[in-house]
Write a protein that holds these residues in place. Structure first.
Motif, PDB file in Angstrom:
ATOM      1  N   THR A 248       0.772  -0.834  -0.218  1.00 52.07           N
ATOM      2  CA  THR A 248      -0.202  -0.115   0.366  1.00 52.07           C
ATOM      3  C   THR A 248       1.078   1.791   0.006  1.00 52.07           C
ATOM      4  O   THR A 248       1.425   1.668   0.778  1.00 52.07           O
ATOM      5  CB  THR A 248      -0.859   0.082   1.427  1.00 52.07           C
ATOM      6  N   TRP A 249       0.317   2.292  -0.939  1.00 53.97           N
ATOM      7  CA  TRP A 249       1.271   3.512  -1.046  1.00 53.97           C
ATOM      8  C   TRP A 249       0.624   4.407   0.210  1.00 53.97           C
ATOM      9  O   TRP A 249      -0.021   4.736   0.210  1.00 53.97           O
ATOM     10  CB  TRP A 249       0.799   4.026  -2.177  1.00 53.97           C
ATOM     11  N   VAL A 250       1.742   4.409   1.100  1.00 54.45           N
ATOM     12  CA  VAL A 250       1.522   5.134   2.562  1.00 54.45           C
ATOM     13  C   VAL A 250       2.680   6.423   2.334  1.00 54.45           C
ATOM     14  O   VAL A 250       3.682   6.473   1.675  1.00 54.45           O
ATOM     15  CB  VAL A 250       1.484   4.806   3.843  1.00 54.45           C
ATOM     16  N   LEU A 325      12.143  13.134  -0.171  1.00 58.17           N
ATOM     17  CA  LEU A 325      12.663  12.673   0.929  1.00 58.17           C
ATOM     18  C   LEU A 325      11.995  12.296   1.351  1.00 58.17           C
ATOM     19  O   LEU A 325      11.690  10.995   2.458  1.00 58.17           O
ATOM     20  CB  LEU A 325      13.619  13.639   1.985  1.00 58.17           C
ATOM     21  N   LEU A 326      10.497  12.952   1.773  1.00 59.10           N
ATOM     22  CA  LEU A 326       9.318  12.288   2.215  1.00 59.10           C
ATOM     23  C   LEU A 326       8.421  12.415   0.833  1.00 59.10           C
ATOM     24  O   LEU A 326       8.432  12.718   0.041  1.00 59.10           O
ATOM     25  CB  LEU A 326       8.300  13.608   2.911  1.00 59.10           C
ATOM     26  N   ARG A 327       7.651  11.015   0.817  1.00 52.67           N
ATOM     27  CA  ARG A 327       7.202  10.997  -0.702  1.00 52.67           C
ATOM     28  C   ARG A 327       6.160   9.842  -0.362  1.00 52.67           C
ATOM     29  O   ARG A 327       6.542   8.399   0.324  1.00 52.67           O
ATOM     30  CB  ARG A 327       7.690  10.500  -1.725  1.00 52.67           C
ATOM     31  N   PHE A 328       4.593   9.717  -1.512  1.00 50.05           N
ATOM     32  CA  PHE A 328       4.269   8.145  -1.164  1.00 50.05           C
ATOM     33  C   PHE A 328       4.713   6.932  -2.238  1.00 50.05           C
ATOM     34  O   PHE A 328       5.668   7.090  -2.892  1.00 50.05           O
ATOM     35  CB  PHE A 328       2.845   8.391  -2.150  1.00 50.05           C
ATOM     36  N   GLY A 329       5.043   5.455  -1.119  1.00 50.42           N
ATOM     37  CA  GLY A 329       5.577   4.953  -1.091  1.00 50.42           C
ATOM     38  C   GLY A 329       4.772   3.670  -0.847  1.00 50.42           C
ATOM     39  O   GLY A 329       4.519   3.868   0.189  1.00 50.42           O
TER      40      GLY A 329
END
Length: 504
Positions: A248-250, A325-329
């Motif tokens: 799940t992408w969070v 550095l912060l991302r949806f993944g």
């Protein structure tokens, strides 16, 4: 190896342990800290623009759709007094609630599928709590300034300037809340009529109650409680974790790239200074509408709005460092770029099952909608008037009809009756008489009274003192002419019903 190509259980147990989501305790100190009102900072970026676009879209539908005229009525109108629901050209009655049930089931499955694919994106972008909280925060930002200005205003003593700013904020909040309550009731009462009644002070008790109740709920949830609703009251926020898995992408923080965090001059290389890319600016915390630090790991309070990603990408751009550095993944992609959202989603059996179920349900709903009858009829033989024999020898029965016209126009009706003699044989076509020309008013339920007459020459083929099955058929036509039972020319919808015929 198993049939699916997976390693045996023993090999999987001996393999290197997977990286798990860090859930870190928060040190609250010796006592419980007092609640601090979150003052979120404004931010610009891709996700901020998406949120704004969805706010505009959802509120255009909610506020604007009841005002859209459609002939002599609103395009969408829940007419509770008349037991009707107008949806543009379609008219729905209580028997059509099955379509609403299907729509609700479809929406729930779509929400579950979206959660399995990308976490709480519904919460972050389209949930009414999020939308109205963002609108209230926009008013707050417009009247009191951005985060630092609001913090200074909080610390400032009360004076005329502070009273003016806080008073204007409260006045606009109340105005928006009342307009929201009015707009809710406008889905059930035509807004022009409701506005005239509000101006004249003649609104009904239920209209007044729901206007004020929904206005108070909007003010309380979006103005006072805000993130506390998401953290403590929302049931979806409590069980959504059960629908997440490692693909799940969070919203996540690349700890391997960002640590050790620390400030550094612009243009310097983090690796040369023995630091990670995170400069500990805390902008990701300042823009978060629920006030969490995503660098501590994914938390139940995170609504996946992506604002922290916008803030961090802006800082990385200024430092000349790569974004992300912060991302949806997904958790599977924490150590690499991953395969992308759609490729990751479509290869998962859970998402495939959701997609197949949604497609099947959508096709079924479309099929049922296409087969929805536009004209319905029920017939009840009047038990207060028994069959009667006329002077010419014919026999007459009286019926009370219930004709439901689900179209947006008046329909002239032609009623015919067919009687099947016992023992077989050629069906008898009987004559039907009404008090006048039969018409079904647009979008309404009418109750005409008609008589079915059996001619004297046909009585010889029928047993006396018997109750025989009777089929009634109504053919609707346009104003061009009366339908003759065929489906050509001006013929419209057809309805059939069964009843009984009593012979003396």
């Amino acid at each position: 190896m198993s049939a699916h190509g997976d390693p045996p259980v023993a090999d999987r147990r001996s393999a290197a342990p997977r990286r798990v989501l860090p859930i870190l305790p928060v040190d609250g100190g010796p006592g419980i800290a007092p609640a601090v009102r979150i003052q979120a900072r404004s931010v610009r970026g891709v996700f901020a623009r998406w949120r704004l676009a969805l706010i505009v879209l959802t509120q255009l539908v909610f506020y604007g759709l009841p005002w859209l005229p459609w002939g002599d009525r609103p395009a969408v109108w829940f007419d509770l007094d008349g037991g009707r629901f107008f949806l543009f050209d379609a008219v729905l009655f209580p028997p059509d609630l099955i379509h609403l049930t299907g729509l609700l089931v479809f929406s729930a499955l779509l929400l579950f599928c979206a959660t399995a694919v990308a976490g709480r994106v519904w919460c972050g972008f389209a949930c009414p709590q999020t939308v109205y909280t963002a609108m209230f925060m926009g008013i707050e930002r417009w009247t009191e300034g951005d985060r630092l200005a609001r913090l200074r205003l909080d610390a400032a003593p009360w004076g005329l300037a502070k009273i003016a700013r806080r008073g204007s904020r409260q006045a606009l909040w109340l105005a928006l809340s009342l307009w929201t309550g009015f707009s809710l009731v406008a889905w059930f009462t035509p807004p022009q009529d409701l506005a005239a009644a509000v101006v004249a002070g003649t609104t009904g008790p239920w209209e007044t109650f729901w206007c004020l109740f929904y206005a108070g709920a909007t003010y309380g949830h979006a103005g006072l409680l805000r993130e506390k609703v998401c953290q403590h009251a929302c049931p979806y926020g409590r069980f959504q974790g059960a629908m997440l898995d490692r693909e799940t992408w969070v919203v996540g923080y690349d700890r391997g790239r960002g640590e050790p965090r620390g400030a550094r001059p612009r243009g310097s290389v983090a690796s040369a200074r023995g630091q990670g890319d995170c400069v500990d600016c805390t902008l990701c915390v300042q823009v978060c509408p629920v006030g969490i630090d995503i660098r501590d790991g994914l938390q139940a309070a995170c609504i996946s709005c992506g604002l922290c990603i916008d803030a961090c990408n802006g800082v990385m751009d200024k430092l000349g460092a790569p974004r992300g550095l912060l991302r949806f993944g997904s958790f599977q992609g924490e150590t690499g770029p991953g395969d992308g959202l759609w490729r990751t989603a479509l290869r998962r059996r859970r998402v495939q099952l959701y997609a197949l179920t949604l497609c099947g349900l959508a096709l079924a709903m479309i099929g049922f909608w296409q087969q929805r009858p536009l004209l319905r009829v029920e017939a009840i033989r009047d038990r207060g008037v028994m069959s009667r024999q006329l002077d010419d020898g014919s026999v007459e029965n009286v019926y009370r009809l219930r004709v439901l016209n689900a179209t947006a126009r008046d329909l002239p009706l032609h009623l015919s009756a067919v009687l099947q003699p016992p023992g077989g044989g050629e069906p008898l076509r009987l004559t039907v008489h009404g008090t006048g020309p039969l018409r079904a008013p647009a979008a309404s339920i009418s109750a005409p009274v008609v008589t079915v007459r059996v001619p004297a020459e046909a009585l010889a083929r029928l047993p006396s003192r018997s109750v025989l099955p009777l089929q009634l058929r109504i053919d609707a036509a346009d104003e061009a002419g009366v339908a003759d039972g065929s489906d050509v020319g001006g013929a419209g919808p057809v309805a059939r019903t069964d009843s009984t015929l009593l012979l003396p």
